[in-house]
Design a protein around this motif. Structure first.
Motif, PDB file in Angstrom:
ATOM      1  N   ARG A 250      27.387 -12.613  30.673  1.00 42.93           N
ATOM      2  CA  ARG A 250      26.961 -11.238  29.763  1.00 42.93           C
ATOM      3  C   ARG A 250      27.599 -12.392  28.078  1.00 42.93           C
ATOM      4  NH1 ARG A 250      26.184  -5.555  32.322  1.00 42.93           N
ATOM      5  NH2 ARG A 250      25.659  -6.517  34.511  1.00 42.93           N
ATOM      6  N   THR A 254      24.344 -12.612  25.563  1.00 36.99           N
ATOM      7  CA  THR A 254      24.710 -11.824  24.354  1.00 36.99           C
ATOM      8  C   THR A 254      24.658 -12.135  22.907  1.00 36.99           C
ATOM      9  OG1 THR A 254      26.301  -9.930  24.851  1.00 36.99           O
ATOM     10  CG2 THR A 254      25.883  -9.568  23.316  1.00 36.99           C
ATOM     11  N   ARG A 257      20.666 -12.752  23.209  1.00 35.97           N
ATOM     12  CA  ARG A 257      20.222 -11.847  22.819  1.00 35.97           C
ATOM     13  C   ARG A 257      20.065 -11.817  21.430  1.00 35.97           C
ATOM     14  NH1 ARG A 257      17.588  -7.197  25.979  1.00 35.97           N
ATOM     15  NH2 ARG A 257      16.413  -6.144  24.166  1.00 35.97           N
ATOM     16  N   LEU A 258      21.577 -11.779  20.746  1.00 35.93           N
ATOM     17  CA  LEU A 258      21.571 -11.048  19.518  1.00 35.93           C
ATOM     18  C   LEU A 258      20.408 -12.493  18.284  1.00 35.93           C
ATOM     19  CD1 LEU A 258      24.686 -10.135  19.502  1.00 35.93           C
ATOM     20  CD2 LEU A 258      23.226  -8.836  18.950  1.00 35.93           C
ATOM     21  N   GLU A 261      17.003 -12.204  18.346  1.00 33.20           N
ATOM     22  CA  GLU A 261      16.435 -11.105  17.204  1.00 33.20           C
ATOM     23  C   GLU A 261      16.279 -11.513  16.107  1.00 33.20           C
ATOM     24  OE1 GLU A 261      19.570  -7.694  17.827  1.00 33.20           O
ATOM     25  OE2 GLU A 261      18.538  -7.360  20.028  1.00 33.20           O
ATOM     26  N   ARG A 262      16.389 -12.679  15.596  1.00 37.93           N
ATOM     27  CA  ARG A 262      17.071 -13.683  13.921  1.00 37.93           C
ATOM     28  C   ARG A 262      14.916 -14.306  14.380  1.00 37.93           C
ATOM     29  NH1 ARG A 262      20.417 -11.058  12.926  1.00 37.93           N
ATOM     30  NH2 ARG A 262      19.479 -11.441  10.483  1.00 37.93           N
TER      31      ARG A 262
ATOM     32  N   ASP B  21      34.699 -13.066  20.747  1.00 38.84           N
ATOM     33  CA  ASP B  21      33.632 -14.127  20.196  1.00 38.84           C
ATOM     34  C   ASP B  21      33.118 -14.050  18.839  1.00 38.84           C
ATOM     35  OD1 ASP B  21      31.192 -15.701  22.130  1.00 38.84           O
ATOM     36  OD2 ASP B  21      30.303 -15.261  20.463  1.00 38.84           O
ATOM     37  N   GLU B  23      30.607 -15.960  17.197  1.00 37.42           N
ATOM     38  CA  GLU B  23      29.228 -15.694  17.306  1.00 37.42           C
ATOM     39  C   GLU B  23      28.529 -14.252  17.506  1.00 37.42           C
ATOM     40  OE1 GLU B  23      26.700 -18.653  18.958  1.00 37.42           O
ATOM     41  OE2 GLU B  23      24.840 -18.364  17.765  1.00 37.42           O
ATOM     42  N   ILE B  24      28.891 -14.273  17.890  1.00 35.09           N
ATOM     43  CA  ILE B  24      29.204 -12.118  18.388  1.00 35.09           C
ATOM     44  C   ILE B  24      28.872 -11.802  17.051  1.00 35.09           C
ATOM     45  CG2 ILE B  24      28.950 -10.705  19.836  1.00 35.09           C
ATOM     46  CD1 ILE B  24      29.013 -12.111  22.808  1.00 35.09           C
ATOM     47  N   MET B  27      26.386 -12.534  14.101  1.00 38.05           N
ATOM     48  CA  MET B  27      25.696 -11.960  14.107  1.00 38.05           C
ATOM     49  C   MET B  27      25.786 -10.545  13.842  1.00 38.05           C
ATOM     50  SD  MET B  27      23.291 -14.842  16.896  1.00 38.05           S
ATOM     51  CE  MET B  27      24.344 -14.674  18.319  1.00 38.05           C
ATOM     52  N   LEU B  28      26.805 -10.145  14.931  1.00 43.68           N
ATOM     53  CA  LEU B  28      25.969  -8.281  14.895  1.00 43.68           C
ATOM     54  C   LEU B  28      26.769  -8.356  13.320  1.00 43.68           C
ATOM     55  CD1 LEU B  28      29.031  -7.164  17.532  1.00 43.68           C
ATOM     56  CD2 LEU B  28      26.249  -6.902  17.040  1.00 43.68           C
ATOM     57  N   GLU B  30      25.708  -9.959  10.552  1.00 44.61           N
ATOM     58  CA  GLU B  30      24.654  -9.538  10.216  1.00 44.61           C
ATOM     59  C   GLU B  30      23.884  -8.723  10.004  1.00 44.61           C
ATOM     60  OE1 GLU B  30      22.730 -12.919  10.504  1.00 44.61           O
ATOM     61  OE2 GLU B  30      24.520 -14.522  10.183  1.00 44.61           O
ATOM     62  N   ALA B  31      23.545  -7.696  11.456  1.00 48.88           N
ATOM     63  CA  ALA B  31      22.563  -6.902  11.729  1.00 48.88           C
ATOM     64  C   ALA B  31      23.037  -5.524  11.269  1.00 48.88           C
ATOM     65  CB  ALA B  31      22.597  -6.605  12.869  1.00 48.88           C
ATOM     66  N   GLU B  34      22.616  -5.132   7.097  1.00 45.44           N
ATOM     67  CA  GLU B  34      21.156  -5.232   7.512  1.00 45.44           C
ATOM     68  C   GLU B  34      20.637  -3.761   7.428  1.00 45.44           C
ATOM     69  OE1 GLU B  34      18.151  -8.091  10.168  1.00 45.44           O
ATOM     70  OE2 GLU B  34      19.383  -9.806   9.615  1.00 45.44           O
ATOM     71  N   LYS B 112      26.843  -4.736  27.892  1.00 45.29           N
ATOM     72  CA  LYS B 112      26.876  -6.405  27.123  1.00 45.29           C
ATOM     73  C   LYS B 112      25.430  -6.719  28.119  1.00 45.29           C
ATOM     74  CE  LYS B 112      30.446  -8.239  25.018  1.00 45.29           C
ATOM     75  NZ  LYS B 112      31.561  -9.308  25.542  1.00 45.29           N
ATOM     76  N   PRO B 113      24.036  -7.034  27.867  1.00 41.20           N
ATOM     77  CA  PRO B 113      24.008  -7.787  26.467  1.00 41.20           C
ATOM     78  C   PRO B 113      23.341  -5.953  25.822  1.00 41.20           C
ATOM     79  CG  PRO B 113      22.709  -8.800  28.441  1.00 41.20           C
ATOM     80  CD  PRO B 113      23.435  -8.424  29.170  1.00 41.20           C
ATOM     81  N   PHE B 114      23.306  -6.513  24.659  1.00 43.06           N
ATOM     82  CA  PHE B 114      22.811  -5.596  24.255  1.00 43.06           C
ATOM     83  C   PHE B 114      22.145  -5.734  22.779  1.00 43.06           C
ATOM     84  CE2 PHE B 114      26.912  -6.260  23.029  1.00 43.06           C
ATOM     85  CZ  PHE B 114      26.661  -6.404  21.691  1.00 43.06           C
ATOM     86  N   SER B 115      20.635  -5.260  22.468  1.00 40.29           N
ATOM     87  CA  SER B 115      20.058  -5.134  21.700  1.00 40.29           C
ATOM     88  C   SER B 115      21.037  -4.575  19.699  1.00 40.29           C
ATOM     89  CB  SER B 115      18.605  -4.660  21.753  1.00 40.29           C
ATOM     90  OG  SER B 115      18.434  -3.533  21.730  1.00 40.29           O
ATOM     91  N   SER B 116      20.907  -5.663  19.126  1.00 41.08           N
ATOM     92  CA  SER B 116      21.654  -5.066  17.714  1.00 41.08           C
ATOM     93  C   SER B 116      20.645  -4.128  16.982  1.00 41.08           C
ATOM     94  CB  SER B 116      20.980  -5.929  17.060  1.00 41.08           C
ATOM     95  OG  SER B 116      20.109  -6.348  16.194  1.00 41.08           O
ATOM     96  N   ARG B 117      19.424  -3.221  17.754  1.00 40.14           N
ATOM     97  CA  ARG B 117      18.888  -2.139  17.387  1.00 40.14           C
ATOM     98  C   ARG B 117      19.507  -0.901  17.787  1.00 40.14           C
ATOM     99  NH1 ARG B 117      12.309  -2.388  18.814  1.00 40.14           N
ATOM    100  NH2 ARG B 117      13.744  -0.889  20.324  1.00 40.14           N
TER     101      ARG B 117
END
Lengths: 449, 245
Positions: A250, A254, A257-258, A261-262, B21, B23-24, B27-28, B30-31, B34, B112-117
């Motif tokens: 997972r 994750t 997936r992130l 999205e980009r 993590d 990278e997560i 990216m979170l 960043e999302a 935005e 997880k895994p979730f979408s940023s939206r």
């Protein structure tokens, strides 16, 4: 002493059975001879009534042959030998009444069941003289011979003692064997069966079976305990493995997936997100199927009608056409999450293969019937059994690519949940097209409190 | 709707992301950036404590599986002396995890895994709820009205005969919102804001449809509702007496 005896006791049922037979035989011989000795010691002469009668006949024969002087001599000699004999008129003898009471009745039955082996003197019969048992026989046409003080009881006669042995041995073996079978074989087996219950309760339970009793019973209990332990280990191992795989997957998923999205290319992004969604759902479905705690959900009173309505609303909100037909309320004892799960799976299938689905609920005092009908292509009848097998898919490869496939677990889970409710899942092809999945649950509806 | 959200998020909401993590986390951040939110990242409980000493946040996103102190333990600790909304990131979407998370005081959870939206939607919903004063304060976990019982942690409803009644997410959120504000006239806009359902999934379903479904399930006669009354031009009001515990 008892402990030593217990150690000497054979541990197998076969050994115990042999010992039991030996004990029974010895007991019969011992008790029989004891009884015999006891009756002999009581001073009662054990006499065979037939022999007595025959002897009377012989004396009558002698008397007839000897003439009047000889008669007196013979009677005297007999008296000296302890035989109380007398000669009376035939009329007097005929007037004597026959004995009554239990002994006489038993005696009559015996003489009928076991007819005398010897020639009996003419007209011999048992009579009462001064309230004591006597025997008469005709001496000549005008006179009769009376033998007084004939032994009274039937039980003390030679004829009945073999019978005692037979009765004793039959009773002994019967009682011992019944007790043996009950305490050593039936009761432990029944105890094991009771603590096993159904397969589900056996697997759900964690208390090991008592390893006590005969070796066969102990072996059986031990094997069952080991079997359960091994099944538990297997299930736990499988679940642990799946959980850790899914957990470890997972975090990278994750990230994926992130990242996806980009992606600026919209087509590529859509496809990646779609595939990621698949992987995620596949893991979730597998994990869900291998869940060990599904059966642990407590049984409670729940409104099945509201569950189905909720399901319809959820499917409608997701853009499908699922309608509910049935009562506004139907309360039953069940595992609500399990039922919801099962019905959601059926609806998933219905809207996957058809355009519209109808959920129909009906119930009476004995059972509840839930039907999910779709207008899809149906399932070929020869597949109805197989679609319930886990990971079985009718349309294997193609559906996965088009993204509409399940993972072949939906119906298996439904079947499992329904079985756990002691219910039946049936798939019926509608002649007009479409498939009906019918669930019949034998639920006693609790009265509202 | 987006304009309304942006208006509510000014000044920019400050979010603390506790995620090991990198990278997560990046990216979170960043999302969320935005979407006009300000973010800080902490890689564990220690870093989080340091950041919380320096500044305050409108919400905390907390990963459950952290090296060192676990997210569950951190969440419990945070709840002891703070009302900042917390969203848990769980790797196992089990019912048990969810219930444990909510019981120790998390306000929401995302699997997880979730979408940023999805995460953004949850954060907005949470901020809006706390804006209305409903979130963060210790929300009652069990509510009773007229013999009915609502278990907010397990999201279960039992009728007066103690039979479990099944509700959709939207129906439950509405009923819960009504129970938190008994006797008050609540407008459709407020109801929408008080519930998840206004954001996730069936956005266009009008509140009226959900209300009508809810009436089917809890009213004795759904055509003549006694508990869930419509107020002309105003919205809805919940007439039952509610006890919280």
């Amino acid at each position: 002493m008892i402990a030593r005896f217990a150690r000497l006791r054979p541990s197998t049922i076969r050994g115990q059975m042999i010992l039991l037979i030996l004990v029974a035989v010895v007991a019969v011989v011992q008790i029989g001879s004891l009884l015999e000795r006891a009756t002999r010691n009581s001073g009662v002469t054990i006499t065979n009534p037939d022999l007595v009668t025959a002897r009377l006949g012989t004396i009558a024969l002698l008397l007839r042959a000897s003439g009047p002087e000889g008669e007196a001599e013979i009677l005297r000699s007999a008296a000296a030998a302890g035989l109380d004999l007398a000669i009376v008129d035939k009329a007097t003898a005929d007037a004597l009444s026959a004995p009554t009471g239990l002994n006489a009745a038993v005696g009559r039955v015996f003489s009928r069941v076991f007819p005398p082996d010897l020639d009996m003197p003419a007209n011999s019969r048992h009579v009462l003289v001064d309230n004591r048992l006597a025997l008469t026989a005709d001496l000549d046409p005008s006179r009769a011979l009376i033998f007084r003080n004939v032994p009274e009881t039937v039980l003390t006669t030679d004829m009945t003692s073999p019978l005692i042995y037979q009765l004793l041995s039959v009773a002994m073996l019967g009682i011992l064997f019944s007790a043996f079978i009950y305490f050593v074989v039936t009761a432990p087996l029944r105890r094991i069966a009771a603590s096993l219950g159904s397969v589900d309760t056996f697997l759900a339970g964690d208390r090991p079976l008592d390893e006590q009793g005969s070796r066969e019973i102990v072996d059986l209990s031990r094997t069952l305990n080991e079997l359960r332990d091994r099944i538990h280990t297997l299930i736990q191992g499988r679940t642990r493995m799946l959980r850790s795989i899914s957990h470890d997957l997972r975090t990278p998923m994750t990230r994926l997936r992130l990242r996806a999205e980009r992606i600026s290319d919209q087509g590529l992004r859509q496809q990646m997100l779609l595939d990621l969604g698949h992987i995620d759902r596949m893991i979730a479905a597998a994990l869900d199927y291998f869940r060990t705690d599904r059966h642990c959900e407590p049984t409670e009173r729940a409104d099945i009608a509201s569950m189905l309505q909720t399901l319809c609303s959820d499917f409608c909100d997701a853009g499908h056409s699922v309608t509910y037909e049935g009562p506004g309320r139907l309360i039953a004892l069940c595992q609500p999450d399990g039922i919801i799960r099962a019905m959601a799976n059926l609806c998933d299938n219905a809207v996957k293969f058809g355009a519209a689905a109808v959920i129909r609920l009906s119930g009476d005092q004995r059972q509840i019937v839930i039907e999910v009908r779709d207008d899809g292509p149906g399932i070929p009848p020869d597949m109805h059994e197989r679609v319930l097998e886990p990971f079985f898919r009718i349309d294997n490869a193609r559906a996965i690519d088009t993204g509409t496939a399940g993972y072949g677990l939906g119906l298996s889970i439904v079947d499992e949940i329904v079985r756990h409710h002691d219910g039946v899942l049936a798939l019926v092809n509608d002649p007009r097209g479409g498939l009906t999945a019918r669930i019949v649950l034998p639920i006693t509806r609790p009265a509202a409190t | 709707m987006p304009s309304e959200d942006r208006r509510q998020n000014t000044p920019a909401a400050r979010i603390l992301i506790v995620e090991d993590d990198p990278e997560i986390g990046r990216m979170l951040a960043e999302a969320l950036g935005e979407q006009g939110m300000e973010t800080d990242i902490a890689d564990g409980g220690v870093e989080m404590d340091r950041r919380l000493m320096r500044s305050t946040y409108d919400a905390i996103i907390l990963d459950v599986m952290l090296p060192g102190e676990s997210g569950i333990s951190i969440c419990r600790r945070l709840r002891a002396d703070s009302t900042t909304p917390i969203i848990l990131l769980t790797a196992l979407g089990d019912e048990v995890d969810r219930v444990v998370g909510l019981e120790i005081g998390a306000d929401d959870y995302v699997t997880k895994p979730f979408s940023s939206r999805e995460l953004v939607a949850r954060i907005r919903s949470l901020l809006r709820r706390s804006g209305y004063g409903a979130a963060s304060k210790q929300r009652p976990r069990t509510l009773r009205f007229d013999g009915w019982r609502i278990d907010a942690t397990r999201r279960q409803v039992h009728d007066p005969s103690n039979a479990r009644i099944s509700l959709t997410t939207a129906e439950f959120d509405l009923l819960y919102a009504f129970c938190l504000n008994p006797g008050r006239v609540i407008s459709r806009e407020e109801l929408l804001a008080m519930t998840h359902s206004g954001l996730a999934g069936p956005i266009d379903r009008s509140i009226d449809v959900h209300i009508s479904r809810l009436r089917q399930k809890i009213e004795t006669d759904p055509k003549a509702p006694e508990m869930l009354r419509t107020v002309r031009l105003g919205g809805y009001t919940f007439t039952a007496t509610v006890e919280a515990s």
